[in-house]
Design a protein around this motif. Sequence first.
Motif, PDB file in Angstrom:
ATOM      1  N   LEU A   1       0.855  -1.184   0.000  1.00 30.44           N
ATOM      2  CA  LEU A   1       0.000   0.000   0.000  1.00 30.44           C
ATOM      3  C   LEU A   1       0.892   1.236   0.000  1.00 30.44           C
ATOM      4  O   LEU A   1       1.714   1.413   0.902  1.00 30.44           O
ATOM      5  N   LEU A   2       0.747   2.095  -0.999  1.00 29.51           N
ATOM      6  CA  LEU A   2       1.537   3.322  -1.071  1.00 29.51           C
ATOM      7  C   LEU A   2       0.912   4.351  -0.142  1.00 29.51           C
ATOM      8  O   LEU A   2      -0.220   4.773  -0.350  1.00 29.51           O
ATOM      9  N   ASP A   3       1.662   4.767   0.887  1.00 27.15           N
ATOM     10  CA  ASP A   3       1.079   5.555   1.970  1.00 27.15           C
ATOM     11  C   ASP A   3       2.003   6.691   2.377  1.00 27.15           C
ATOM     12  O   ASP A   3       2.925   6.510   3.173  1.00 27.15           O
ATOM     13  N   THR A   4       1.741   7.896   1.845  1.00 30.29           N
ATOM     14  CA  THR A   4       2.544   9.065   2.224  1.00 30.29           C
ATOM     15  C   THR A   4       2.280   9.490   3.655  1.00 30.29           C
ATOM     16  O   THR A   4       3.052  10.261   4.225  1.00 30.29           O
ATOM     17  N   GLY A   5       1.200   9.004   4.272  1.00 31.18           N
ATOM     18  CA  GLY A   5       0.897   9.351   5.647  1.00 31.18           C
ATOM     19  C   GLY A   5       1.618   8.501   6.663  1.00 31.18           C
ATOM     20  O   GLY A   5       1.569   8.785   7.862  1.00 31.18           O
ATOM     21  N   SER A   6       2.306   7.463   6.216  1.00 35.21           N
ATOM     22  CA  SER A   6       3.044   6.575   7.110  1.00 35.21           C
ATOM     23  C   SER A   6       4.504   7.001   7.161  1.00 35.21           C
ATOM     24  O   SER A   6       5.165   7.142   6.117  1.00 35.21           O
TER      25      SER A   6
ATOM     26  N   THR B   1      -3.998  23.251   7.919  1.00 29.85           N
ATOM     27  CA  THR B   1      -2.856  22.439   7.508  1.00 29.85           C
ATOM     28  C   THR B   1      -3.269  20.976   7.521  1.00 29.85           C
ATOM     29  O   THR B   1      -3.751  20.470   8.537  1.00 29.85           O
ATOM     30  N   LEU B   2      -3.078  20.291   6.389  1.00 33.71           N
ATOM     31  CA  LEU B   2      -3.467  18.889   6.259  1.00 33.71           C
ATOM     32  C   LEU B   2      -2.237  18.033   5.974  1.00 33.71           C
ATOM     33  O   LEU B   2      -1.312  18.462   5.276  1.00 33.71           O
ATOM     34  N   LEU B   3      -2.238  16.823   6.511  1.00 37.05           N
ATOM     35  CA  LEU B   3      -1.195  15.840   6.228  1.00 37.05           C
ATOM     36  C   LEU B   3      -1.554  15.102   4.938  1.00 37.05           C
ATOM     37  O   LEU B   3      -2.650  14.538   4.824  1.00 37.05           O
ATOM     38  N   LEU B   4      -0.649  15.111   3.956  1.00 37.06           N
ATOM     39  CA  LEU B   4      -0.878  14.407   2.699  1.00 37.06           C
ATOM     40  C   LEU B   4      -0.830  12.904   2.957  1.00 37.06           C
ATOM     41  O   LEU B   4       0.191  12.378   3.398  1.00 37.06           O
ATOM     42  N   ASP B   5      -1.925  12.197   2.679  1.00 34.84           N
ATOM     43  CA  ASP B   5      -2.032  10.796   3.082  1.00 34.84           C
ATOM     44  C   ASP B   5      -2.687   9.964   1.987  1.00 34.84           C
ATOM     45  O   ASP B   5      -3.907   9.799   1.939  1.00 34.84           O
ATOM     46  N   THR B   6      -1.870   9.402   1.097  1.00 33.53           N
ATOM     47  CA  THR B   6      -2.402   8.548   0.038  1.00 33.53           C
ATOM     48  C   THR B   6      -2.947   7.236   0.584  1.00 33.53           C
ATOM     49  O   THR B   6      -3.658   6.525  -0.128  1.00 33.53           O
ATOM     50  N   GLY B   7      -2.613   6.896   1.824  1.00 36.27           N
ATOM     51  CA  GLY B   7      -3.109   5.651   2.417  1.00 36.27           C
ATOM     52  C   GLY B   7      -4.487   5.777   3.017  1.00 36.27           C
ATOM     53  O   GLY B   7      -5.079   4.774   3.425  1.00 36.27           O
ATOM     54  N   ALA B   8      -5.033   7.004   3.088  1.00 38.67           N
ATOM     55  CA  ALA B   8      -6.368   7.227   3.649  1.00 38.67           C
ATOM     56  C   ALA B   8      -7.391   7.223   2.524  1.00 38.67           C
ATOM     57  O   ALA B   8      -7.236   7.933   1.535  1.00 38.67           O
ATOM     58  N   THR B   9      -8.436   6.431   2.678  1.00 42.77           N
ATOM     59  CA  THR B   9      -9.465   6.392   1.639  1.00 42.77           C
ATOM     60  C   THR B   9     -10.201   7.714   1.537  1.00 42.77           C
ATOM     61  O   THR B   9     -10.619   8.122   0.461  1.00 42.77           O
ATOM     62  N   HIS B  10     -10.379   8.408   2.674  1.00 39.73           N
ATOM     63  CA  HIS B  10     -11.125   9.656   2.722  1.00 39.73           C
ATOM     64  C   HIS B  10     -10.304  10.737   3.404  1.00 39.73           C
ATOM     65  O   HIS B  10      -9.410  10.451   4.208  1.00 39.73           O
ATOM     66  N   THR B  11     -10.629  11.972   3.076  1.00 38.35           N
ATOM     67  CA  THR B  11     -10.087  13.103   3.815  1.00 38.35           C
ATOM     68  C   THR B  11     -10.712  13.105   5.211  1.00 38.35           C
ATOM     69  O   THR B  11     -11.912  12.864   5.366  1.00 38.35           O
ATOM     70  N   ILE B  12      -9.881  13.345   6.213  1.00 41.27           N
ATOM     71  CA  ILE B  12     -10.310  13.319   7.614  1.00 41.27           C
ATOM     72  C   ILE B  12      -9.994  14.672   8.255  1.00 41.27           C
ATOM     73  O   ILE B  12      -8.895  15.200   8.080  1.00 41.27           O
TER      74      ILE B  12
END
Length: 471
Positions: free
Chosen positions: A220-225, A363-374
Motif C-alpha cells: 500500500l503506497l502511503d505518504t501518511g506513514s 494544515t493537512l497531512l498528505l495521506d495517500t493511504g487514507a481512503t477519505h479526507t479526515i
Amino acid sequence: MQKYGQVLRTVNSRAGVLLVLCTALVLTGCTAHLKGVSGPVTWQATDLRVIERSVSGAARDIYAFTLVLEETQGAALTFTHLEYTISQPAFNPTGETRQAVIIWKLHPYGELRLPFSSYWYCAATLATDCLRGGAIAPWYHIILTGTDDQGQDVRVAMDFRLPQNPPQPKIVQAREAPPMPPPSTASAPLGDSGPVPFQTVSNRILVHAVLNHKEYVTLLLDTGSTETFLTPDTVKRLGISPVADAPKRTTTVLGGRQVEFPLVQLSAIAVGEAIMEGLQVGVLASFPDAYLVDGILGGSFLQHFTMTLDYATSRLRLVPKDAAVSSPATAAWPPVVRSAVPIQVIGHHILVRAVLNRTESVTLLLDTGATHTILTPDTAQRLGISPPADAPRQTALVADGQLHEVPFVQLTTLAVGEAVVENLRVGVSALFPQAPVVGGLLGGDFLGQFTVILDRAAHQIRLETRQTGKP
C-alpha cells in the motif's frame, strides 16, 4: 484506511470444497482470451500468479491477477453495482452469484486497475475427498453497471476462464547480491522507476515491489506513514523475522493511539527500476483480512524520490529527488490545468495548506493511504460542521489492523491552491494529539481526482487535471 471487504463462502456438497473470495480488495476473475471489449470499455486480465499466503492462520494457494478497465470513448464512467458469478466445472458448474454496491470511477480515456484473487480449500474430513495440487482456476461472469458523465446508463459484461498454470512474475536478478550495509544505513536511491502500473482499491493505491531481489510483493503506497512496513508473514518468507532484541520504534495511528513495532533490514527494495538498498523497515500486522497486501510503502522509502501519481492512467513514477523530473508527457489535447502549492516537510511527513468551505485555512497531512479526507474534531467545530449523533459512520482499518469508527460530514468545497473539489464527504476523528497544528488528512478521495506530483526537493506539490473533450 477502511476495512477491505467481507468474506463469502460457498460449499460444494459433493466434495466438501470451499471457494473463498474477498470482495472490494480481492475479487476474482479472468478469461479464456484474457481480454475483450464491452460497451465503452476494453478489459484485460493480466499479472496472473499463484502464490501461497496465510489466511486465518492457515496456508492457502491464492490465484491472483489484475483486471484492467480502459475507457475508449472520452466519457467519465462511474460504476455503482457489481454482479458476479463464480463457477468451476468440476465442483460447481452452475456457479454462485453475488452482488455488491461499488464506486469505481474511470476517467475519460483512462485506465483503472483492480486486484482480484480467490482460493479453494478442502473442508472434507477424509483426505481422499479432497483435491490435490495447487490453486484451481475458477471461471467468472462479471457485470458492471453505472452511468457516464451525461447520466446515461452503462453496462459492461466480462466472461473469464483463468488458465490453470499461469507463469510466475519475472524478477530481474542482481548480477551479484550486494553486501548487506551496516545496520540503520541506507544507500542513496538508484534509478528512475519508469512508469509503474498501480492498482486502485477504495481510493488507495497498491503497487508491486521486489524485496531482496527475490520476493514479489504488493504494498500500500502511503505518504501518511512515516515508515515502510512489512507484515510478519512477509518477513518470514524473506527469512528475516525480527529477533527478540530487535530495535523498536513507535507510530501513531488513526485515533491518536501509539503502536510499537520491531525493525528488520532489507538488502534491497525495488519499485520498477527505482531501488533502495539497506533500508530498515517495521514489522506490523497491518491487514488481517487482506491477504494480498504484504505491507506499506511509506515515508522512509518515498522521502528519497520525487513522486508522480497519475490516477487517470494508474501509473506511478519515482525519480531520485535530486534528479531533474518533468511532468508526465501529455497529448496535444486536452489542456492541462496545473496548481503548484508549497509543502512543509517534517520528518517523513508532508504538510499542505488547504481552504475548507472557502473560509477556513488549515494544515493537512498528505495521506495517500487514507481512503477519505479526515478532519480533526477541532477543525470541524471551527467550520460549524461537527457530526451530530446520527451522522453516517464508517469503520476504518488502521495501520496495526485495529478497527476505528469514523463519523462523516459534508464539505461545500476543499481547495488546495487552484485545485478544488466540491461537495466532498469527509470523516471526523482525533489524529495527532501531539501535533495540534495538523487539522486533518488529505486523502485519496481528493487526490484521486488529479495527477499528483510530489517534489520534496522543491518543497512543492503540483496538482494537474486534464480538461475533458475529444481528441
